[in-house]
Write an enzyme that holds these catalytic residues in place. Structure first.
Site, PDB file in Angstrom:
ATOM      1  N   SER A 179      54.776  62.574 -36.318  1.00 56.20           N
ATOM      2  CA  SER A 179      53.997  63.255 -36.173  1.00 56.20           C
ATOM      3  C   SER A 179      54.065  64.188 -36.745  1.00 56.20           C
ATOM      4  O   SER A 179      54.650  64.582 -38.025  1.00 56.20           O
ATOM      5  CB  SER A 179      54.012  64.091 -34.715  1.00 56.20           C
ATOM      6  OG  SER A 179      52.447  64.140 -34.757  1.00 56.20           O
ATOM      7  N   TYR A 192      56.629  70.195 -28.924  1.00 59.32           N
ATOM      8  CA  TYR A 192      56.067  68.882 -28.889  1.00 59.32           C
ATOM      9  C   TYR A 192      56.818  68.998 -30.381  1.00 59.32           C
ATOM     10  O   TYR A 192      57.548  68.016 -30.842  1.00 59.32           O
ATOM     11  CB  TYR A 192      54.765  68.719 -28.487  1.00 59.32           C
ATOM     12  CG  TYR A 192      54.058  67.434 -29.170  1.00 59.32           C
ATOM     13  CD1 TYR A 192      54.658  66.155 -28.714  1.00 59.32           C
ATOM     14  CD2 TYR A 192      53.214  67.553 -30.152  1.00 59.32           C
ATOM     15  CE1 TYR A 192      54.346  65.178 -29.542  1.00 59.32           C
ATOM     16  CE2 TYR A 192      52.782  65.880 -30.796  1.00 59.32           C
ATOM     17  CZ  TYR A 192      53.108  65.008 -30.655  1.00 59.32           C
ATOM     18  OH  TYR A 192      52.956  63.768 -31.149  1.00 59.32           O
TER      19      TYR A 192
HETATM   20  N1  LIG Z   1      47.806  59.429 -31.040  1.00 59.69           N
HETATM   21  C1  LIG Z   1      47.979  60.624 -32.129  1.00 59.69           C
HETATM   22  O1  LIG Z   1      46.746  61.200 -32.138  1.00 59.69           O
HETATM   23  C2  LIG Z   1      49.359  60.672 -32.319  1.00 59.69           C
HETATM   24  C3  LIG Z   1      49.315  61.336 -33.188  1.00 59.69           C
HETATM   25  C4  LIG Z   1      51.068  61.549 -33.636  1.00 59.69           C
HETATM   26  C5  LIG Z   1      51.809  60.961 -33.482  1.00 59.69           C
HETATM   27  N2  LIG Z   1      52.048  60.388 -32.324  1.00 59.69           N
HETATM   28  C6  LIG Z   1      52.832  59.630 -31.090  1.00 59.69           C
HETATM   29  O2  LIG Z   1      52.525  57.899 -31.173  1.00 59.69           O
HETATM   30  C7  LIG Z   1      53.184  57.924 -30.289  1.00 59.69           C
HETATM   31  C8  LIG Z   1      52.326  57.198 -29.579  1.00 59.69           C
HETATM   32  O3  LIG Z   1      50.800  57.926 -29.288  1.00 59.69           O
HETATM   33  P1  LIG Z   1      50.218  57.138 -28.044  1.00 59.69           P
HETATM   34  O4  LIG Z   1      48.628  58.486 -28.901  1.00 59.69           O
HETATM   35  O5  LIG Z   1      49.106  56.608 -28.620  1.00 59.69           O
HETATM   36  O6  LIG Z   1      49.999  57.644 -26.876  1.00 59.69           O
HETATM   37  P2  LIG Z   1      49.406  56.840 -25.648  1.00 59.69           P
HETATM   38  O7  LIG Z   1      48.535  56.259 -25.896  1.00 59.69           O
HETATM   39  O8  LIG Z   1      49.357  57.806 -25.238  1.00 59.69           O
HETATM   40  O9  LIG Z   1      50.816  55.721 -25.252  1.00 59.69           O
HETATM   41  C9  LIG Z   1      51.841  56.601 -24.331  1.00 59.69           C
HETATM   42  C10 LIG Z   1      52.424  55.464 -24.094  1.00 59.69           C
HETATM   43  O10 LIG Z   1      54.250  55.392 -23.937  1.00 59.69           O
HETATM   44  C11 LIG Z   1      54.923  54.821 -22.542  1.00 59.69           C
HETATM   45  N3  LIG Z   1      54.873  56.248 -22.098  1.00 59.69           N
HETATM   46  C12 LIG Z   1      54.615  57.199 -21.569  1.00 59.69           C
HETATM   47  N4  LIG Z   1      55.527  57.965 -21.242  1.00 59.69           N
HETATM   48  C13 LIG Z   1      56.556  57.458 -20.334  1.00 59.69           C
HETATM   49  C14 LIG Z   1      58.085  56.974 -20.339  1.00 59.69           C
HETATM   50  N5  LIG Z   1      58.062  58.650 -19.879  1.00 59.69           N
HETATM   51  N6  LIG Z   1      58.162  56.320 -20.107  1.00 59.69           N
HETATM   52  C15 LIG Z   1      58.147  55.300 -20.036  1.00 59.69           C
HETATM   53  N7  LIG Z   1      56.803  54.760 -21.474  1.00 59.69           N
HETATM   54  C16 LIG Z   1      56.580  55.580 -21.368  1.00 59.69           C
HETATM   55  C17 LIG Z   1      52.736  54.707 -21.887  1.00 59.69           C
HETATM   56  O11 LIG Z   1      53.011  54.014 -20.856  1.00 59.69           O
HETATM   57  P3  LIG Z   1      52.044  54.169 -19.358  1.00 59.69           P
HETATM   58  O12 LIG Z   1      50.926  53.293 -19.593  1.00 59.69           O
HETATM   59  O13 LIG Z   1      53.429  52.998 -18.091  1.00 59.69           O
HETATM   60  O14 LIG Z   1      51.742  55.362 -19.353  1.00 59.69           O
HETATM   61  C18 LIG Z   1      51.770  54.356 -23.454  1.00 59.69           C
HETATM   62  O15 LIG Z   1      52.268  52.231 -23.117  1.00 59.69           O
HETATM   63  C19 LIG Z   1      53.991  59.065 -29.506  1.00 59.69           C
HETATM   64  O16 LIG Z   1      54.865  59.184 -30.006  1.00 59.69           O
HETATM   65  C20 LIG Z   1      52.667  60.001 -30.484  1.00 59.69           C
HETATM   66  O17 LIG Z   1      53.574  61.749 -30.145  1.00 59.69           O
HETATM   67  C21 LIG Z   1      50.490  59.638 -31.618  1.00 59.69           C
END
Ligand SMILES: NC(=O)c1ccc[n+]([C@@H]2O[C@H](COP(=O)([O-])OP(=O)(O)OC[C@H]3O[C@@H](n4cnc5c(N)ncnc54)[C@H](OP(=O)(O)O)[C@@H]3O)[C@@H](O)[C@H]2O)c1
Length: 302
Positions: A179, A192
């Site tokens: 990130s 984080y």
């Molecule tokens: N969105 C942003 O703005 C952003 C920015 C920078 C970096 N990121 C990074 O991008 C990645 C994805 O983020 P996102 O925003 O796409 O997240 P998200 O929409 O909240 O999706 C998270 C996914 O991870 C799964 N998950 C969460 N906790 C888990 C656990 N303990 N064990 C197994 N699966 C788990 C969830 O599964 P369930 O459905 O079963 O809960 C879901 O499929 C992360 O590493 C985040 O730090 C995101």
């Protein structure tokens, strides 16, 4: 040369170097024939947001997909969605919770045994419920356990499991989702930020180790993307949808480091020019506001 002129010259060289890196990352058109890397792609955190978008896009490009997430029903739903639109693609699902102990890796190893995995997307991640001082986080010990296991251990263990076969075959792509929060301090999201800092440095070190051995490793450092984790529901110039973001990031897979998206490159470039104390102050102000709103909302519902 006087002191001011020397300082000015150094500042100019510094900004020119940053600009060169910025334009290189922004413009370098790196297109890979992803299908040639291997038969299967493994995506963690693949039932929502960025992970789900990776799984769907890679399936469209002809790869078989291993979906790994926590919730079985959601995994089955995404698997069905993929197969409805790509009938020739195979999908395997593995339901594990990455906050649990390392025995989950035995489960994963058994489920993927014998598969030719060409692409590993280490995407799973979690953040705080809302920005908070580290010493004031509720259930702090649980947050430390869960976040380190989910954001840090998952990346290291899965890479350790899958990289040796990739190196043996001299082909493979590992995308580790860090990130922009891992690139500089983020007060009020300290754990984080630290966990994502690990992902960034681990990935860039590994990229250098693997550069001449046939395997590409990428540290992917997005800014805001519409998702549950970010809490952003509407896309905008600086907050693409996961689908827009992933299409753009896949065009940059051969870069060892990228934010993945042009507007995030601009954001990172701007932030990198700020002195750290100013950046910290601005973040404290912004996230402090988010924290105050979250605490107010909470106190109303309690
Ligand atoms: N969105 C942003 O703005 C952003 C920015 C920078 C970096 N990121 C990074 O991008 C990645 C994805 O983020 P996102 O925003 O796409 O997240 P998200 O929409 O909240 O999706 C998270 C996914 O991870 C799964 N998950 C969460 N906790 C888990 C656990 N303990 N064990 C197994 N699966 C788990 C969830 O599964 P369930 O459905 O079963 O809960 C879901 O499929 C992360 O590493 C985040 O730090 C995101």
């Amino acid at each position: 040369m006087g002191f001011l002129a020397t300082t000015g010259a150094f500042a100019l060289v510094y900004v020119a170097a940053r600009l060169a890196a910025f334009f290189y990352r922004l413009l370098s058109p790196v297109r890979l024939d992803i299908k040639k890397i291997g038969e299967w792609a493994l995506v963690t955190g693949s039932t929502d947001g960025i992970g789900r978008a990776y799984a769907i896009e890679l399936a469209k490009r002809g790869l078989n997909i291993i979906l790994i997430s926590r919730t079985k029903e959601k995994l089955e739903q995404v698997a069905k969605e993929i197969q409805n639109t790509n009938s020739t693609v195979q999908v395997k699902t593995v339901a594990v919770d990455f906050t649990k102990d390392s025995s989950i890796y035995t489960t994963i190893r058994e489920q993927i045994r014998g598969l030719d995995i060409g692409i590993l997307i280490n995407n799973v991640g979690m953040s705080y419920e809302y920005p908070e001082f580290f010493d004031k986080v509720e259930n702090g010990a649980k947050l430390v356990n869960d976040m380190i296991r989910c954001n840090v251990d998952s990346v290291a263990y899965l890479t350790q499991m899958i990289l040796p076969d990739m190196l043996k075959n001299r082909r493979g792509l590992i995308v580790n989702v860090s990130s922009v929060s891992g690139l500089r301090p983020v007060p009020l999201l300290a754990l984080y930020s630290g966990s994502k800092g690990f992902v960034d440095l681990f990935s860039r070190s590994l990229a250098a180790e693997c550069a001449t051995r046939g395997v590409l490793v990428q540290s992917l450092c997005p800014g805001f993307v519409v998702s549950k984790l970010s809490g952003i529901r509407k896309s905008s110039l600086f907050s693409p949808t996961p689908e827009q973001f992933v299409k753009s990031a896949l065009n940059r897979v051969a870069l060892p480091f990228t934010t993945g998206y042009w507007a995030h490159e601009l954001q990172d470039f701007g932030q990198s020019l700020l002195p750290e104390f100013l950046s910290n102050k601005a973040t404290m102000l912004f996230l402090g506001g988010v924290r105050a709103k979250a605490l107010k909302k909470r106190s109303k519902t309690q």
